[in-house]
Design a protein around this motif. Structure first.
Motif, PDB file in Angstrom:
ATOM      1  N   ILE B 150     -13.095  33.528  35.043  1.00  0.00           N
ATOM      2  CA  ILE B 150     -12.673  33.277  36.428  1.00  0.00           C
ATOM      3  C   ILE B 150     -11.165  33.519  36.554  1.00  0.00           C
ATOM      4  CG2 ILE B 150     -12.373  31.491  38.214  1.00  0.00           C
ATOM      5  CD1 ILE B 150     -14.881  30.095  37.104  1.00  0.00           C
ATOM      6  N   VAL B 151     -10.771  34.258  37.586  1.00  0.00           N
ATOM      7  CA  VAL B 151      -9.348  34.412  37.905  1.00  0.00           C
ATOM      8  C   VAL B 151      -9.109  33.786  39.273  1.00  0.00           C
ATOM      9  CG1 VAL B 151      -7.520  36.075  38.461  1.00  0.00           C
ATOM     10  CG2 VAL B 151      -9.113  36.549  36.587  1.00  0.00           C
ATOM     11  N   LYS B 152      -8.056  32.976  39.370  1.00  0.00           N
ATOM     12  CA  LYS B 152      -7.711  32.381  40.665  1.00  0.00           C
ATOM     13  C   LYS B 152      -6.262  32.709  40.997  1.00  0.00           C
ATOM     14  CE  LYS B 152      -9.245  28.264  41.647  1.00  0.00           C
ATOM     15  NZ  LYS B 152      -9.481  26.783  41.558  1.00  0.00           N
ATOM     16  N   ILE B 153      -6.065  33.270  42.167  1.00  0.00           N
ATOM     17  CA  ILE B 153      -4.714  33.617  42.603  1.00  0.00           C
ATOM     18  C   ILE B 153      -4.431  32.960  43.946  1.00  0.00           C
ATOM     19  CG2 ILE B 153      -3.197  35.519  43.318  1.00  0.00           C
ATOM     20  CD1 ILE B 153      -4.772  37.323  41.361  1.00  0.00           C
ATOM     21  N   THR B 219     -13.274  36.928  47.525  1.00  0.00           N
ATOM     22  CA  THR B 219     -13.966  36.818  46.250  1.00  0.00           C
ATOM     23  C   THR B 219     -14.207  38.214  45.680  1.00  0.00           C
ATOM     24  OG1 THR B 219     -15.124  34.916  47.166  1.00  0.00           O
ATOM     25  CG2 THR B 219     -15.984  35.810  45.128  1.00  0.00           C
ATOM     26  N   LYS B 221     -15.947  40.573  42.444  1.00  0.00           N
ATOM     27  CA  LYS B 221     -16.768  40.680  41.234  1.00  0.00           C
ATOM     28  C   LYS B 221     -16.248  41.836  40.402  1.00  0.00           C
ATOM     29  CE  LYS B 221     -21.411  39.951  41.942  1.00  0.00           C
ATOM     30  NZ  LYS B 221     -22.681  40.002  42.753  1.00  0.00           N
ATOM     31  N   ALA B 226     -16.567  39.150  35.087  1.00  0.00           N
ATOM     32  CA  ALA B 226     -15.613  38.151  35.574  1.00  0.00           C
ATOM     33  C   ALA B 226     -15.683  38.040  37.098  1.00  0.00           C
ATOM     34  CB  ALA B 226     -14.198  38.521  35.141  1.00  0.00           C
ATOM     35  N   LEU B 227     -15.292  36.876  37.584  1.00  0.00           N
ATOM     36  CA  LEU B 227     -15.227  36.618  39.019  1.00  0.00           C
ATOM     37  C   LEU B 227     -13.789  36.250  39.352  1.00  0.00           C
ATOM     38  CD1 LEU B 227     -18.356  34.268  39.204  1.00  0.00           C
ATOM     39  CD2 LEU B 227     -18.293  36.736  39.678  1.00  0.00           C
ATOM     40  N   ALA B 228     -13.363  36.593  40.557  1.00  0.00           N
ATOM     41  CA  ALA B 228     -12.007  36.208  40.942  1.00  0.00           C
ATOM     42  C   ALA B 228     -11.993  35.708  42.372  1.00  0.00           C
ATOM     43  CB  ALA B 228     -11.051  37.387  40.798  1.00  0.00           C
ATOM     44  N   VAL B 229     -11.036  34.847  42.656  1.00  0.00           N
ATOM     45  CA  VAL B 229     -10.856  34.408  44.036  1.00  0.00           C
ATOM     46  C   VAL B 229      -9.364  34.367  44.348  1.00  0.00           C
ATOM     47  CG1 VAL B 229     -10.914  31.943  43.468  1.00  0.00           C
ATOM     48  CG2 VAL B 229     -11.452  32.700  45.785  1.00  0.00           C
TER      49      VAL B 229
END
Lengths: 337, 337, 337, 337
Positions: B150-153, B219, B221, B226-229
């Motif tokens: 997971i990446v969160k920015i 969001t 994919k 990996a998933l990112a938001v």
């Protein structure tokens, strides 16, 4: 308060013991008169440890005791809704662990019966009573951050549950994220209108074989225009990660994890502080006590419990929408469910 | 390194001056021989302040100077791609501010011409060179957090730009989030396959009237699972909020905002620390210097620039997908664009 | 400012190069015309790297150049006071590294000559110009913490200096703590009246054999009633530890160490953040630039330098008192020295 | 553990109630059989609230009850030593609040009588049982920071006590710093050899008129070479400030204050986190429970209590030395007292 409030506990598992401990230690005006469990030995042991006079295999014996005014439903998930209905019909106030059911129709039936029976009904969304989440909510309610624009919730478990558990859990959204859905509703003070979920099986392939995901990001739209995002993982190596942030027109409020101490050790290796408290029993113990106190207070003062059956329904609704969104690969409106 | 590398700067606005300063202060082996701006006075003033010998209104004069080996394109967005093509045809190495263009076809044309001309091409995704983001990337690359899950920015501006700017900006995704799209690609080391964007106009209704949103959650994919938001706001009252977190199979790495000092003031009112550095010039100054050093090094050592035209294309591609997703209310595959 | 201010640098060692760099990169209105060092090769190399036109072995050649208005004395400690006197007599403005001398009488002579010569004199207490310490001072000056009651300074080096250095350093109080003595005076805005020092040799027994301590706690009493405590160690395994706190009638203000990034890595091993910036060159680079800018500004605007010869004298005075206190095992009044 | 341990509580004031609560809530194997207070009504009220069967004005009635095995001495300071002696002679195990006495001879008498009577004796230095201080101690004991070089303790109250209290308190060193003296001994694992105290009356002039100081810095030398410094204030506007740091040959370990939540509010005004928990009841509640559990365990398992009468004596000894040092303006050796 001369007369003690008599309660019965249905289910002597982990969470049943948590509530038993809370009441015993902190609520001198409450008496646990009876405990039941389909595993009679478990009930017997807890009864012995806490000096509970009556022990049963069958919860119906608790429901038929006229002295008992309230019951705590701490049995397995699939029994929550039928026992809720029986208890309401028996005129008992009810504290029910989450989720009420995986089936919306059954929850609605519970709501109806509870309403007619005019008993109190509280659902076990304990995190609302946690010191950190209360602090966020309080800042929001006091207008310190203005109108809510964005809610961010990080919710990661320290380790994945056994595969057997995963298989009967209803899936990550109804088992784990359900707490976060409730929290998002609580923090925004608004209702979810649309859900979009992405997920993947990155922690343990067996979870995928069981038809579930172990890593997910869920986006929520709210009636008041706010947006929310929840990220979940079934396993964070550093421990139970429970953080949240609410961002609004005047600023933001955020809470971090709790640790056993604030100790920071500085050595050649770096500046090292403690990992989060291990799991929900360690992290949320204060909230379990507080939710129970407030359930008891709602009975004694004849007020509305702080988390009601409607809240229980709403969270499941969002969970089902998230499940559908993941399955279909598109956003799902709550009104569609 | 006896001979200095001679460069020309096209555009004497805010970002043009940033690069002029970086080169003047930190790159003794580089000489800014010329500067141009459609606003000649602006070019003249910067030339005077920094001792730049040649000043032009027309950037073509820079391109036709055989001594000049490289140009920095710091002019307005719509000129990026045409000047890139002219410069490549003139055999100059090119540093171009982001985005290369809002139009994918034009970017592709730039890529082609650049490839044929065999000139270096670097895009101004400066955040990759920021000390905090480099620290995240380094932890990821060293395997400290295992596989990326997971990446969160978080990327929020301290104040919304003027409406005129919003109108010509290409929208929040191409103007503001584009940096975050690049960062998400950089941190995951993988390509985006699908984008879902929700957004709202909560900061300033005029932004909505201009057809844009000011609050958004996107969001992503990725090909590697990996998933990112990303969450954006055009106005955070407490200042420029630039944080990120990468969560993986072995743990997580997160960075916070930078402040002017670590001072904490404790009084009756609470424990108060400093707000983030005001905006990108304050926050990212170190990164502007570093990206320019690396562009110069790529020319001198004849190596590939650290952020190339392909990276410029990919970020715009994701931005266009986000725009489409928001408009259509559904996830958009990158392969659809 | 048409004419550049011409300066000469005496001493091409580590700190001489620091100031050369600051002036070259940040002070376009200052020209380093000459550099000298008893090690001519060192001077020559720096001159080449920074394009300094005149290089000498003998600093007197700098002093006799009528074009040079100011000199930076960056040579070894024992030369500070004699060169200060020569430079003042030559009518040059002077920036002198700390300490001016280990001998109070020599410092007083410097003060007298400087006063008569009416030249500017600034001492290199660079920490006053550090972003963190400026933030503390600013909070104190703005009255945010009320009257100052307690000052706490932690000052620990990442590693002990070579024994040869220790032997000629004048001891820990004149070499290392002297910065902290100046800081304590600066933060309280008052004069020290009494000093009590305890110390021990815990880091390296050779330091003890050289007649010095490597671990110390120094308590200061101030004329305005404030109390201060400084703790020193010649070796902190985790790096250069430079923190301070001022506590007063309305609260406190504290600053922490600086790090390369704010990255926090969370894994099974714990929550790990970065160690402090390695040593004074890394930690205090911004302060070196700022002190030099202000010295230059004091010359150009004909104002009093922010840290003057008197400040240089006072810090040495406290250092000598601390040395005496340690030797005699009792508190020493500044008026006794 | 069939038979409950029966205890009596002498003194129904604030701290008496704290222990009553701890035992009632957390020690099901302990029964509070009796409580006494010279203010009978206070004893009666507590007895009623907690269901304590026997209530007395005279503590001797508790001592003469053969069923009661242990007593908690929570009465006023001047009664600690005489009641300790009576209780020991009556064969009761004793938990006594700090300080045992202000008079060294009386404490020594207690030690002797206790030794002869072979009863357990624990002194109420609760902070040793606090989660943060336990974490420091544990890091030190595990060798994580190597040999101890420097101990720093910050101990500031949120508000000064009433002047009448100050007058009978024995002074700041015996009333407030005594906890810090015990903590310094505990953390270093060594004995104090010399004390130097400076102090001033900066918070409230009436405290000075009562012959005491309200702001102090105390330096300690230890037998093992370690140095310690404690800073005290009777009033920190931001609340109860209880921090400590131990620095050693391999690094340092430090603890910060506890807060009600980790909430951080970011607005235009700054980044604001919570003030420390208000005072010792809020901050140290967990430690009061833990010290009592360990006292009970020492009785049941017939082991040495974790903080004994000797520890009580040592802390008073240091306090008296600090008082003498402040009065005479010079360091005082413990061997002189």
């Amino acid at each position: 308060m001369n007369k003690k409030l008599k309660v019965g506990i249905i289910g002597a598992g982990r969470i049943g013991k948590v509530h038993t401990t809370s009441i015993t230690n902190y609520m001198p005006h409450v008496e646990i008169k009876a405990i039941s469990d389909v595993n009679f030995k478990a009930a017997e042991e807890t009864a012995k440890n806490f000096g509970i006079p009556c022990v049963y295999e069958d919860h119906k014996k608790i429901l038929s005791d006229p002295e008992i005014e309230a019951v705590l439903i701490c049995s397995s998930t699939e029994t929550h809704s039928p026992i809720s209905i029986e208890a309401a019909l028996a005129g008992k106030h009810i504290f029910c662990e989450k989720p009420i059911d995986h089936d919306l129709e059954k929850i609605k039936e519970v709501l109806e019966v509870v309403k007619k029976a005019k008993v109190k009904y509280q659902v076990g969304f304990n995190r609302r009573f946690d010191h950190n989440f209360k602090a966020i909510k309080s800042a929001v309610d006091q207008g310190k951050i203005g109108d809510v624009h964005i809610v961010k919730i990080t919710s990661r478990d320290p380790e994945a549950p056994p595969i057997e558990y995963v298989e009967s859990s209803g899936g990550i959204f109804l088992d784990m994220t359900i707490h976060d859905f409730d929290m998002a509703r609580y923090l925004t003070g608004s209702e979810v209108t649309e859900v979009f979920a992405v997920g993947n099986c990155l922690v343990n392939p067996e979870i995928g074989q069981a038809g579930d995901v172990d890593t997910a990001i869920i986006t929520l739209k709210f009636a008041n225009g706010a947006l929310a995002v929840i990220d979940n993982s079934r396993r964070a190596e550093y421990g139970y990660d429970q953080r949240a942030e609410v961002f609004g027109s005047k600023g933001s409020v955020a809470v971090l994890n709790d640790t056993l101490s604030s100790a920071v050790i500085s050595t050649k290796e770096g500046i090292i502080s403690e990992k989060p408290l291990y799991f929900f029993l360690e992290r949320y113990m204060n909230s379990f006590v507080d939710e129970m106190s407030q359930f008891v207070a709602a009975i004694i003062n004849d007020t509305e419990p702080p988390v009601n059956a409607e809240d229980g329904l709403k969270a499941v609704l969002i969970g089902i929408a998230a499940k559908k969104s993941l399955a279909e690969g598109k956003p799902v409106k709550i009104s569609e469910i």
